[in-house]
Design a protein around this motif. Structure first.
Motif, mmCIF file in Angstrom:
data_model
loop_
_atom_site.group_PDB
_atom_site.id
_atom_site.type_symbol
_atom_site.label_atom_id
_atom_site.label_comp_id
_atom_site.label_asym_id
_atom_site.label_seq_id
_atom_site.Cartn_x
_atom_site.Cartn_y
_atom_site.Cartn_z
ATOM 1 N N SER A 124 40.517 25.216 30.051
ATOM 2 C CA SER A 124 41.197 25.408 31.438
ATOM 3 C C SER A 124 42.087 26.242 30.759
ATOM 4 O O SER A 124 43.338 27.032 32.372
ATOM 5 N N VAL A 125 42.209 27.238 29.884
ATOM 6 C CA VAL A 125 43.640 28.156 30.352
ATOM 7 C C VAL A 125 43.280 29.735 29.736
ATOM 8 O O VAL A 125 43.741 30.390 29.590
ATOM 9 N N ILE A 126 41.528 29.347 29.717
ATOM 10 C CA ILE A 126 41.217 31.211 28.668
ATOM 11 C C ILE A 126 41.587 32.347 30.225
ATOM 12 O O ILE A 126 41.568 32.745 29.413
ATOM 13 N N THR A 127 41.205 31.936 30.663
ATOM 14 C CA THR A 127 41.368 32.782 31.852
ATOM 15 C C THR A 127 42.518 32.927 32.302
ATOM 16 O O THR A 127 42.839 34.353 32.165
ATOM 17 N N PRO A 128 43.495 32.633 32.471
ATOM 18 C CA PRO A 128 45.288 32.495 32.818
ATOM 19 C C PRO A 128 45.701 33.535 31.325
ATOM 20 O O PRO A 128 46.548 34.487 31.191
ATOM 21 N N LEU A 129 44.959 32.685 29.720
ATOM 22 C CA LEU A 129 45.930 33.212 28.859
ATOM 23 C C LEU A 129 44.567 34.962 28.592
ATOM 24 O O LEU A 129 45.732 35.901 27.312
ATOM 25 N N PHE A 130 43.874 35.099 28.987
ATOM 26 C CA PHE A 130 43.070 36.232 29.473
ATOM 27 C C PHE A 130 43.808 37.554 29.746
ATOM 28 O O PHE A 130 44.122 38.767 29.573
ATOM 29 N N ILE A 131 43.680 37.314 31.353
ATOM 30 C CA ILE A 131 44.774 38.016 31.480
ATOM 31 C C ILE A 131 45.831 38.580 31.169
ATOM 32 O O ILE A 131 46.698 39.870 31.429
ATOM 33 N N MET A 132 46.736 37.563 31.024
ATOM 34 C CA MET A 132 47.950 37.712 29.914
ATOM 35 C C MET A 132 48.236 38.953 28.723
ATOM 36 O O MET A 132 48.820 39.723 29.053
ATOM 37 N N GLU A 133 47.265 38.336 28.121
ATOM 38 C CA GLU A 133 46.128 39.199 26.897
ATOM 39 C C GLU A 133 46.434 40.862 27.368
ATOM 40 O O GLU A 133 47.130 41.581 26.674
ATOM 41 N N THR A 134 45.874 41.132 28.860
ATOM 42 C CA THR A 134 45.478 41.747 29.344
ATOM 43 C C THR A 134 46.466 42.563 29.973
ATOM 44 O O THR A 134 46.838 43.954 29.088
ATOM 45 N N THR A 135 47.865 41.782 29.909
ATOM 46 C CA THR A 135 48.456 42.748 31.151
ATOM 47 C C THR A 135 49.863 43.467 29.630
ATOM 48 O O THR A 135 50.230 44.209 29.722
ATOM 49 N N VAL A 136 50.057 41.862 28.839
ATOM 50 C CA VAL A 136 50.402 42.680 27.419
ATOM 51 C C VAL A 136 50.564 43.772 26.690
ATOM 52 O O VAL A 136 50.868 44.155 25.889
ATOM 53 N N GLY A 137 48.938 43.999 26.697
ATOM 54 C CA GLY A 137 48.820 44.675 25.883
ATOM 55 C C GLY A 137 47.969 43.984 24.344
ATOM 56 O O GLY A 137 47.603 44.777 23.550
ATOM 57 N N LEU A 138 47.519 42.792 24.567
ATOM 58 C CA LEU A 138 47.114 42.276 23.477
ATOM 59 C C LEU A 138 45.673 41.915 23.318
ATOM 60 O O LEU A 138 44.782 41.308 22.059
ATOM 61 N N TYR A 139 45.201 42.336 24.574
ATOM 62 C CA TYR A 139 43.342 42.267 24.329
ATOM 63 C C TYR A 139 43.197 43.138 22.933
ATOM 64 O O TYR A 139 42.969 44.276 23.407
ATOM 65 N N ASN A 140 42.081 42.421 22.867
ATOM 66 C CA ASN A 140 41.275 42.933 21.955
ATOM 67 C C ASN A 140 41.827 43.443 20.374
ATOM 68 O O ASN A 140 41.720 44.748 20.061
ATOM 69 N N THR A 141 42.945 42.360 19.822
ATOM 70 C CA THR A 141 43.834 42.676 19.212
ATOM 71 C C THR A 141 43.909 41.331 18.243
ATOM 72 O O THR A 141 43.738 40.341 18.917
ATOM 73 N N ARG A 142 43.937 41.731 16.293
ATOM 74 C CA ARG A 142 43.533 40.436 16.215
ATOM 75 C C ARG A 142 45.011 39.942 16.450
ATOM 76 O O ARG A 142 44.781 38.164 16.223
ATOM 77 N N LEU A 143 46.201 39.970 16.241
ATOM 78 C CA LEU A 143 47.272 39.464 16.892
ATOM 79 C C LEU A 143 47.345 38.797 18.903
ATOM 80 O O LEU A 143 47.486 37.202 18.673
#
Length: 280
Positions: A124-143
């Motif tokens: 239910s939250v994977i899409t907004p979570l993906f958008i948020m992490e892409t925006t703040v620069g956490l996408y494709n990071t271990r953190l």
């Protein structure tokens, strides 16, 4: 009348054992089939899928580790599961301590917010979570993987920790306060020690959940050096890769750690629940 009651009880016992044996077979046989099939070449699997391997071979495992980068994925899974489990357990126990022993009026509200997290699913939250992490620069990071793991592991762990810490005598906390101990010292030297059973329960449940998690790592990472073992195993399945021997070998690699952990720690899980993990 007594003899009839004993007969019914005896019959019920027999039926119960039969059901347990059938359930055990249904559970074990597919695992056994997967295990011995991982030592069979592709042609033998297709021709004789249920037969034991005529000439067992390790080629499937060698190819799986060579082509699937399983060593890196395995280490990533260990890293993700171990760090997120440790953080989840400590934060949940600290929250349980605060919610039950600090005595502030809004503790029930915060506890309710934590338990509401049990209703939130990853899907239910994977899409907004993906958008948020892409925006703040956490996408494709271990953190970017660890933070959601911790967040989704907290609701159940807080529920277990709160219910358990509530059973710790208030007199024990009050005596420590009178002796001059701070709440941080009480947490590390008293709560952490007396909560060993529920700590083991939370750690095992959290570790297994993180080890088997697939969707978040698959969505929030793109590089092979970041993916976990379930995502690596998934790469062996598909129209472009139909070597079932490799798939079975990869599945065995991912399954064995869970079996080992359960065999080593299943008594701790049972003890944690039995000694008040779900008590109110």
């Amino acid at each position: 009348m007594k003899g009839r009651t004993q007969t019914i009880s005896h019959t019920t016992t027999i039926v119960s054992y039969i059901c347990l044996v059938l359930f055990t077979l249904v559970t074990i046989l597919p695992v056994a089939w997967m295990l011995y099939s991982s030592f069979k070449p592709m042609g033998e699997i297709m021709l004789h899928p249920l037969r034991l391997p005529a000439s067992p071979t390790w080629d499937n495992y060698r190819k799986a580790f060579a082509y699937g980068n399983l060593v890196v994925s395995f280490l990533n899974s260990v890293l993700y599961s171990a760090i997120s489990t440790a953080a989840t357990v400590l934060l949940a126990l600290a929250a349980g301590f605060a919610l039950t022993k600090f005595g502030f009026s809004s503790s029930k509200v915060y506890f309710g917010l934590f338990t509401l997290g049990l209703l939130i699913t990853v899907n239910s939250v994977i899409t907004p979570l993906f958008i948020m992490e892409t925006t703040v620069g956490l996408y494709n990071t271990r953190l970017g993987v660890l933070l959601p793991y911790i967040a989704f592991g907290l609701p159940m762990s807080v529920l277990l920790a709160t219910s358990y810490v509530r059973s710790v005598p208030d007199a024990l906390i009050e005596a420590a306060v009178i002796d001059g101990a701070t709440y941080i010292q009480i947490f590390w030297k008293i709560i952490l020690i007396v909560s060993t059973p529920v700590l083991a329960t939370m750690a095992i449940l959290s570790f297994l959940g993180n080890w088997n998690e697939f969707l978040m790592v698959f969505t929030l990472t793109s590089g092979e050096d970041m993916r976990s073992l379930p995502v690596a195993i998934n790469s062996f399945a598909g129209r472009l890769n139909e070597d079932y021997g490799l798939q079975f070998a990869a599945l065995v690699v991912g399954t064995i750690p869970m079996f080992v952990l359960y065999l080593v720690a299943h008594e701790s899980v049972i003890k944690g629940f039995g000694e008040g993990a779900l008590k109110e």
